[in-house]
Write an enzyme that holds these catalytic residues in place. Structure first.
Site, short mmCIF file in Angstrom:
data_model
loop_
_atom_site.label_atom_id
_atom_site.label_comp_id
_atom_site.label_asym_id
_atom_site.label_seq_id
_atom_site.Cartn_x
_atom_site.Cartn_y
_atom_site.Cartn_z
N ASP A 29 0.88 -1.18 0.00
CA ASP A 29 0.00 0.00 0.00
C ASP A 29 0.91 1.23 0.00
O ASP A 29 1.62 1.48 0.97
CB ASP A 29 -0.89 -0.03 1.25
CG ASP A 29 -1.77 1.21 1.37
OD1 ASP A 29 -1.62 2.14 0.56
OD2 ASP A 29 -2.61 1.23 2.29
N TYR A 34 -8.59 14.18 -9.44
CA TYR A 34 -7.48 13.46 -10.09
C TYR A 34 -6.52 14.44 -10.75
O TYR A 34 -5.30 14.36 -10.58
CB TYR A 34 -8.09 12.50 -11.12
CG TYR A 34 -7.11 11.76 -11.99
CD1 TYR A 34 -6.24 10.81 -11.47
CD2 TYR A 34 -7.07 11.99 -13.37
CE1 TYR A 34 -5.36 10.11 -12.28
CE2 TYR A 34 -6.20 11.29 -14.19
CZ TYR A 34 -5.35 10.35 -13.65
OH TYR A 34 -4.49 9.66 -14.46
P1 NAD Z 1 -5.00 1.52 -12.93
O1 NAD Z 1 -6.16 2.11 -12.21
O2 NAD Z 1 -5.27 0.55 -14.02
O3 NAD Z 1 -4.04 0.81 -11.89
C1 NAD Z 1 -3.69 1.41 -10.68
C2 NAD Z 1 -3.27 0.32 -9.72
O4 NAD Z 1 -2.99 0.96 -8.47
C3 NAD Z 1 -4.38 -0.71 -9.45
O5 NAD Z 1 -3.91 -2.01 -9.74
C4 NAD Z 1 -4.71 -0.53 -7.98
O6 NAD Z 1 -4.99 -1.75 -7.31
C5 NAD Z 1 -3.43 0.09 -7.46
N1 NAD Z 1 -3.62 0.85 -6.22
C6 NAD Z 1 -4.65 1.62 -5.85
N2 NAD Z 1 -4.45 2.11 -4.63
C7 NAD Z 1 -3.25 1.67 -4.22
C8 NAD Z 1 -2.47 1.83 -3.06
N3 NAD Z 1 -2.90 2.57 -2.02
N4 NAD Z 1 -1.26 1.24 -2.99
C9 NAD Z 1 -0.82 0.48 -4.01
N5 NAD Z 1 -1.51 0.26 -5.13
C10 NAD Z 1 -2.70 0.85 -5.24
O7 NAD Z 1 -4.10 2.72 -13.45
P2 NAD Z 1 -3.17 2.77 -14.74
O8 NAD Z 1 -4.06 3.11 -15.87
O9 NAD Z 1 -2.31 1.59 -14.83
O10 NAD Z 1 -2.33 4.09 -14.44
C11 NAD Z 1 -0.99 4.07 -14.02
C12 NAD Z 1 -0.51 5.51 -13.91
O11 NAD Z 1 -0.65 6.14 -15.19
C13 NAD Z 1 -1.32 6.36 -12.94
O12 NAD Z 1 -0.47 7.31 -12.33
C14 NAD Z 1 -2.31 7.08 -13.83
O13 NAD Z 1 -2.74 8.29 -13.28
C15 NAD Z 1 -1.45 7.30 -15.06
N6 NAD Z 1 -2.24 7.52 -16.27
C16 NAD Z 1 -2.94 6.48 -16.83
C17 NAD Z 1 -3.69 6.72 -17.99
C18 NAD Z 1 -4.48 5.61 -18.63
O14 NAD Z 1 -5.22 5.91 -19.61
N7 NAD Z 1 -4.38 4.37 -18.18
C19 NAD Z 1 -3.70 7.99 -18.57
C20 NAD Z 1 -3.01 9.02 -17.95
C21 NAD Z 1 -2.27 8.76 -16.82
N1 SER Z 2 -7.06 7.72 -18.74
C1 SER Z 2 -7.02 8.57 -17.60
C2 SER Z 2 -8.38 8.85 -17.07
O1 SER Z 2 -9.27 8.85 -17.88
C3 SER Z 2 -6.36 9.87 -17.95
O2 SER Z 2 -5.45 10.18 -16.98
O3 SER Z 2 -8.53 9.07 -15.90
#
Ligand code: NAD
Ligand code: SER
Length: 316
Positions: free
Chosen positions: A54, A144
């Site tokens: 966590d 966010y």
């Molecule tokens: P996701 O939601 O798919 O995965 C996030 C993971 O974090 C999950 O597996 C969840 O279980 C875990 N999590 C939540 N709370 C937690 C905690 N307290 N401790 C440890 N783990 C915890 O997110 P993602 O899409 O893989 O995004 C990864 C990063 O990329 C993030 O910083 C997100 O903001 C960024 N991002 C993603 C996108 C996208 O389209 N996927 C776009 C822009 C930015």
């Molecule tokens: N794919 C992400 C969202 O929609 C962008 O950070 O939250």
């Protein structure tokens, strides 16, 4: 160069799950530790070291990094935009305290490189919507987005104040076939592929003319690792690189899928996520990333659509 000992937080998520596999192939499976607040399972658990972590628990973060002798962190744990609007306090806690714990570890444990992603959610309605510049107005309207701007600023502060190496990109919406997205506004751009393959119809939660920046997962992973490995001397920015690959409307995506799924029907029923999407840019100027660390995407709408459909047809 020091031997890489990598830890991925949020490794069960959309990006972390695929990034971990690529990092394991690159640095050796024993050298990449997958962690998440959920118990890592499946391919992730079977292909290298895993642990429950966590990121809001500072003691646990420090203990874990020391236990595995980690020198590089890809910090993917976060609460995304749509879930963040439902649970703003949780979003603040995980995104801010999680990131601060990793940044403090970078200082106190002497980590070599830390990647902390930002997002197009850092922008807001006053930001220029087309060709959004690298340096621009950052006034997001989601919790966010607020955490992403704070994370960028804090990362830059730690870089300058403590001399640590923290880097990050503003990811666009990420499209992928392995792990479902985790509660974001851009999730429709993944859901639509699953529904096209499974049912031939899709009800989209944003309007047909909603245009957002997107990227296919192989480009996302390439950008992330390339930035982590870029020569520090060539980097002018640190935690806030604009990153672009594709921009299309929901209707254009549906039309591209329809070329391969004849008769695919899409209806549009916007929900609360429309208001979030309306505050984000349509196209992004990523020339800083291109100039400073050689970023360029490999995937376009046409070849991404074909690849997604092929992968999902094999999987479903
Ligand atoms: P996701 O939601 O798919 O995965 C996030 C993971 O974090 C999950 O597996 C969840 O279980 C875990 N999590 C939540 N709370 C937690 C905690 N307290 N401790 C440890 N783990 C915890 O997110 P993602 O899409 O893989 O995004 C990864 C990063 O990329 C993030 O910083 C997100 O903001 C960024 N991002 C993603 C996108 C996208 O389209 N996927 C776009 C822009 C930015
Ligand atoms: N794919 C992400 C969202 O929609 C962008 O950070 O939250």
């Amino acid at each position: 160069m020091t031997h890489k000992k990598v830890l991925v937080t949020g490794a069960m998520g959309q990006i972390g799950s695929e990034l971990t596999g690529v990092l394991r192939r690159k640095y050796g499976r024993e050298n990449v530790v997958a962690t998440d607040i959920r118990k890592p399972e499946g391919v992730l658990a079977g292909s290298g070291p895993c642990d429950v972590l966590d990121v809001t628990d500072k003691t646990a973060v420090f203990t874990m990094l020391q236990k595995y002798g980690i020198n590089t962190v890809y910090h993917m744990a976060a609460i995304l935009s749509a879930t963040g609007e439902k649970h703003p306090a949780l979003c603040w806690n995980v995104n801010m305290n999680g990131s601060i714990n990793i940044m403090d570890a970078a200082v106190e444990l002497g980590l070599e490189t830390v990647i902390i992603p930002s997002s197009i959610a850092a922008f807001g309605p006053e930001t220029p919507r087309f060709n959004t510049p690298q340096e621009t107005i950052l006034r997001p309207r989601t919790m966010y987005g607020v955490t992403k701007v704070c994370g960028e600023l804090l990362g830059d502060y730690y870089v300058k104040r403590f001399g640590v190496d923290i880097r990050g990109v503003r990811y666009p919406g990420i499209i992928s076939s392995e792990t479902l997205p985790g509660g974001g506004t851009t999730d429709y751009a993944v859901d639509i592929f699953y529904k096209a393959v499974e049912e031939g119809t899709y009800t989209c939660f944003v309007k047909e003319d909603t245009k957002l920046p997107m990227m296919y997962m192989p480009d996302c992973i390439k950008a992330t690792i390339d930035l982590a490995e870029a020569d520090k001397e060539s980097l002018v920015h640190s935690c806030e690189y604009n990153l672009a690959a594709l921009s299309f409307t929901a209707g254009e995506l549906a039309a591209e899928i329809r070329k391969h799924v004849p008769g695919f029907e899409v209806t549009y029923e916007p929900d609360f996520r429309q208001a979030i999407a309306d505050t984000w840019p349509a196209t992004i100027d990523d020339s800083a990333a291109r100039n400073e660390w050689g970023w360029q995407p490999d995937w376009n709408l046409e070849n991404m659509t074909m690849d997604m459909l092929e992968k999902l047809r094999a999987k479903i």
